[in-house]
Design a protein around this motif. Structure first.
Motif, mmCIF file in Angstrom:
data_model
loop_
_atom_site.group_PDB
_atom_site.id
_atom_site.type_symbol
_atom_site.label_atom_id
_atom_site.label_comp_id
_atom_site.label_asym_id
_atom_site.label_seq_id
_atom_site.Cartn_x
_atom_site.Cartn_y
_atom_site.Cartn_z
ATOM 1 N N GLY A 62 -52.058 -10.529 -15.098
ATOM 2 C CA GLY A 62 -51.153 -9.394 -14.984
ATOM 3 C C GLY A 62 -50.365 -9.114 -16.248
ATOM 4 N N GLU A 63 -49.457 -8.145 -16.156
ATOM 5 C CA GLU A 63 -48.696 -7.685 -17.313
ATOM 6 C C GLU A 63 -47.206 -7.665 -17.003
ATOM 7 O OE1 GLU A 63 -50.306 -3.789 -17.906
ATOM 8 O OE2 GLU A 63 -52.099 -4.509 -18.937
ATOM 9 N N VAL A 64 -46.407 -7.971 -18.037
ATOM 10 C CA VAL A 64 -44.946 -7.904 -17.926
ATOM 11 C C VAL A 64 -44.413 -7.033 -19.050
ATOM 12 C CG1 VAL A 64 -42.770 -9.185 -17.950
ATOM 13 C CG2 VAL A 64 -44.803 -10.227 -16.957
ATOM 14 N N TYR A 65 -43.550 -6.086 -18.690
ATOM 15 C CA TYR A 65 -42.888 -5.233 -19.679
ATOM 16 C C TYR A 65 -41.380 -5.441 -19.572
ATOM 17 C CZ TYR A 65 -47.369 -2.783 -19.970
ATOM 18 O OH TYR A 65 -48.701 -2.481 -20.139
ATOM 19 N N ILE A 66 -40.740 -5.729 -20.700
ATOM 20 C CA ILE A 66 -39.288 -5.875 -20.761
ATOM 21 C C ILE A 66 -38.754 -4.826 -21.726
ATOM 22 C CG2 ILE A 66 -37.345 -7.381 -21.337
ATOM 23 C CD1 ILE A 66 -39.149 -9.772 -20.703
ATOM 24 N N CYS A 67 -37.927 -3.928 -21.199
ATOM 25 C CA CYS A 67 -37.377 -2.817 -21.997
ATOM 26 C C CYS A 67 -38.480 -2.070 -22.753
ATOM 27 C CB CYS A 67 -36.316 -3.342 -22.971
ATOM 28 S SG CYS A 67 -34.925 -4.118 -22.161
ATOM 29 N N GLY A 68 -39.609 -1.868 -22.048
ATOM 30 C CA GLY A 68 -40.712 -1.113 -22.611
ATOM 31 C C GLY A 68 -41.674 -1.900 -23.479
ATOM 32 N N LYS A 69 -41.352 -3.169 -23.763
ATOM 33 C CA LYS A 69 -42.235 -3.985 -24.600
ATOM 34 C C LYS A 69 -43.169 -4.806 -23.724
ATOM 35 C CE LYS A 69 -38.439 -4.688 -27.887
ATOM 36 N NZ LYS A 69 -37.263 -4.593 -27.025
ATOM 37 N N LYS A 70 -44.462 -4.783 -24.047
ATOM 38 C CA LYS A 70 -45.448 -5.592 -23.316
ATOM 39 C C LYS A 70 -45.314 -7.036 -23.787
ATOM 40 C CE LYS A 70 -50.300 -5.418 -21.863
ATOM 41 N NZ LYS A 70 -50.671 -6.813 -22.079
ATOM 42 N N CYS A 71 -44.959 -7.926 -22.850
ATOM 43 C CA CYS A 71 -44.541 -9.276 -23.251
ATOM 44 C C CYS A 71 -45.497 -10.399 -22.867
ATOM 45 C CB CYS A 71 -43.169 -9.584 -22.648
ATOM 46 S SG CYS A 71 -41.862 -8.514 -23.262
ATOM 47 N N ASP A 72 -46.478 -10.132 -22.013
ATOM 48 C CA ASP A 72 -47.286 -11.233 -21.493
ATOM 49 C C ASP A 72 -48.178 -11.892 -22.550
ATOM 50 O OD1 ASP A 72 -48.097 -8.420 -20.432
ATOM 51 O OD2 ASP A 72 -50.013 -9.414 -20.835
ATOM 52 N N GLU A 77 -42.091 -17.565 -30.249
ATOM 53 C CA GLU A 77 -41.058 -17.073 -31.169
ATOM 54 C C GLU A 77 -40.731 -15.607 -30.887
ATOM 55 O OE1 GLU A 77 -40.224 -16.536 -35.972
ATOM 56 O OE2 GLU A 77 -41.940 -17.722 -35.290
ATOM 57 N N GLU A 78 -41.756 -14.806 -30.672
ATOM 58 C CA GLU A 78 -41.545 -13.384 -30.374
ATOM 59 C C GLU A 78 -40.801 -13.206 -29.049
ATOM 60 O OE1 GLU A 78 -45.542 -11.470 -32.494
ATOM 61 O OE2 GLU A 78 -45.665 -12.387 -30.501
ATOM 62 N N MET A 79 -41.157 -14.035 -28.066
ATOM 63 C CA MET A 79 -40.494 -13.946 -26.764
ATOM 64 C C MET A 79 -39.049 -14.413 -26.848
ATOM 65 S SD MET A 79 -41.307 -12.803 -23.813
ATOM 66 C CE MET A 79 -39.681 -12.261 -23.292
ATOM 67 N N SER A 80 -38.795 -15.423 -27.669
ATOM 68 C CA SER A 80 -37.425 -15.919 -27.847
ATOM 69 C C SER A 80 -36.512 -14.843 -28.418
ATOM 70 C CB SER A 80 -37.413 -17.143 -28.772
ATOM 71 O OG SER A 80 -38.016 -18.245 -28.153
ATOM 72 N N LYS A 81 -37.033 -14.045 -29.327
ATOM 73 C CA LYS A 81 -36.242 -12.956 -29.919
ATOM 74 C C LYS A 81 -35.853 -11.932 -28.868
ATOM 75 C CE LYS A 81 -38.083 -13.243 -34.634
ATOM 76 N NZ LYS A 81 -38.926 -12.568 -35.663
ATOM 77 N N ILE A 82 -36.794 -11.612 -27.978
ATOM 78 C CA ILE A 82 -36.494 -10.656 -26.911
ATOM 79 C C ILE A 82 -35.459 -11.231 -25.953
ATOM 80 C CG2 ILE A 82 -37.463 -9.523 -24.859
ATOM 81 C CD1 ILE A 82 -40.003 -9.055 -26.501
ATOM 82 N N ARG A 83 -35.601 -12.519 -25.606
ATOM 83 C CA ARG A 83 -34.623 -13.152 -24.715
ATOM 84 C C ARG A 83 -33.227 -13.129 -25.331
ATOM 85 N NH1 ARG A 83 -38.766 -16.986 -23.530
ATOM 86 N NH2 ARG A 83 -37.881 -18.433 -25.046
ATOM 87 N N ARG A 84 -33.132 -13.464 -26.606
ATOM 88 C CA ARG A 84 -31.816 -13.505 -27.256
ATOM 89 C C ARG A 84 -31.194 -12.117 -27.354
ATOM 90 N NH1 ARG A 84 -34.377 -17.091 -31.042
ATOM 91 N NH2 ARG A 84 -34.375 -15.412 -32.590
ATOM 92 N N LYS A 85 -32.011 -11.113 -27.572
ATOM 93 C CA LYS A 85 -31.505 -9.752 -27.801
ATOM 94 C C LYS A 85 -31.243 -8.990 -26.503
ATOM 95 C CE LYS A 85 -32.668 -5.514 -30.359
ATOM 96 N NZ LYS A 85 -32.724 -4.559 -29.248
ATOM 97 N N ASP A 86 -32.139 -9.116 -25.532
ATOM 98 C CA ASP A 86 -32.112 -8.223 -24.374
ATOM 99 C C ASP A 86 -31.706 -8.870 -23.061
ATOM 100 O OD1 ASP A 86 -32.958 -5.994 -25.847
ATOM 101 O OD2 ASP A 86 -35.069 -6.554 -25.654
ATOM 102 N N ILE A 87 -31.656 -10.223 -22.995
ATOM 103 C CA ILE A 87 -31.469 -10.898 -21.710
ATOM 104 C C ILE A 87 -30.341 -11.925 -21.783
ATOM 105 C CG2 ILE A 87 -32.582 -12.268 -19.909
ATOM 106 C CD1 ILE A 87 -35.277 -11.228 -20.948
ATOM 107 N N GLY A 88 -29.490 -11.928 -20.759
ATOM 108 C CA GLY A 88 -28.482 -12.969 -20.592
ATOM 109 C C GLY A 88 -28.780 -13.750 -19.325
#
Length: 222
Positions: A62-72, A77-88
């Protein structure tokens, strides 16, 4: 605007006789500013779903999109940047650093992201959550309710679009739990965040904009 979207998401652990289907063909869309409660019994797949939404684990299919970015397909490292920027994140066990003060615990996500601390915003958070006089205290000097308030402030410190809360009142008594939920609601409305919360408490779930029930890894449709 959709801040979270999962398409045909499945998570499978193990193989053959030890195979466990934690999520089974989940489809989910969450809009900006929504307060979503994920409700289910122990082992139903609700924490697994939260981990997928937060990029703490990856789907088998399957697929996961976070704030429009395809994350799966992103690397760690790329996922860590999204977590730090967009998720608490707000955890049941608080996960505060014991040798850091309240203030240091709150601003740590900003420093990890090499960002600039907005002192006025942090002060506003502290006042909203009623812990402005605890800035120099250490976690061992706080009550359970105060620790969870610090955890909420830390989750909001980076001004994330999404707050993920895993049983945030699970370690609190009824009074403190109700206070923390009220403050969490006030905080996300003030700062225009989306809240996605895992709970087994139906009374707390009723305060959400929308309840998502999950059993045996499948979202239950009404």
């Amino acid at each position: 605007m959709k801040v979270i979207e999962i398409k045909n998401g499945s998570k499978i652990y193990g193989e053959n006789e030890s195979k466990v289907v934690a999520l089974n063909n989940v489809n989910l869309a969450i809009e900006e500013g929504e307060f979503i409660a994920i409700l289910g019994t122990s082992g139903s797949g609700k924490s697994t779903l939260l981990n997928m939404i937060g990029g703490l684990d990856k789907l088998t299919k399957g697929e996961v999109y976070i704030c429009g970015k395809k994350c799966d397909k992103l690397n760690d490292e790329e996922m860590s940047k999204i977590r730090r920027k967009d998720i608490g994140f707000v955890f049941q066990a608080y996960n505060l650093i014991p040798v850091f003060t309240v203030y240091e615990n709150i601003v740590t996500p900003i420093l990890l992201d090499e960002g600039k601390i907005d002192e006025e915003y942090i002060e506003d958070l502290l006042k909203t959550l009623g812990i402005e006089n605890k800035k120099s205290s250490f976690p061992s000097q706080l009550s359970g309710g105060q620790k969870q308030r610090v955890a909420i402030a830390r989750a909001l410190a980076n001004k994330p679009k999404i707050i993920l809360a895993d049983e945030p009142t699970g370690n609190l008594d009824t009074k403190n739990g109700a206070e923390v939920m009220s403050l969490l609601n006030i905080s996300i409305k003030n700062h225009k965040s989306t809240l996605i919360m895992v709970t087994h408490n139906e009374e707390i779930a009723k305060t959400a904009d929308r309840i998502i029930k999950i059993e045996n890894g499948e979202i239950q449709l009404k």
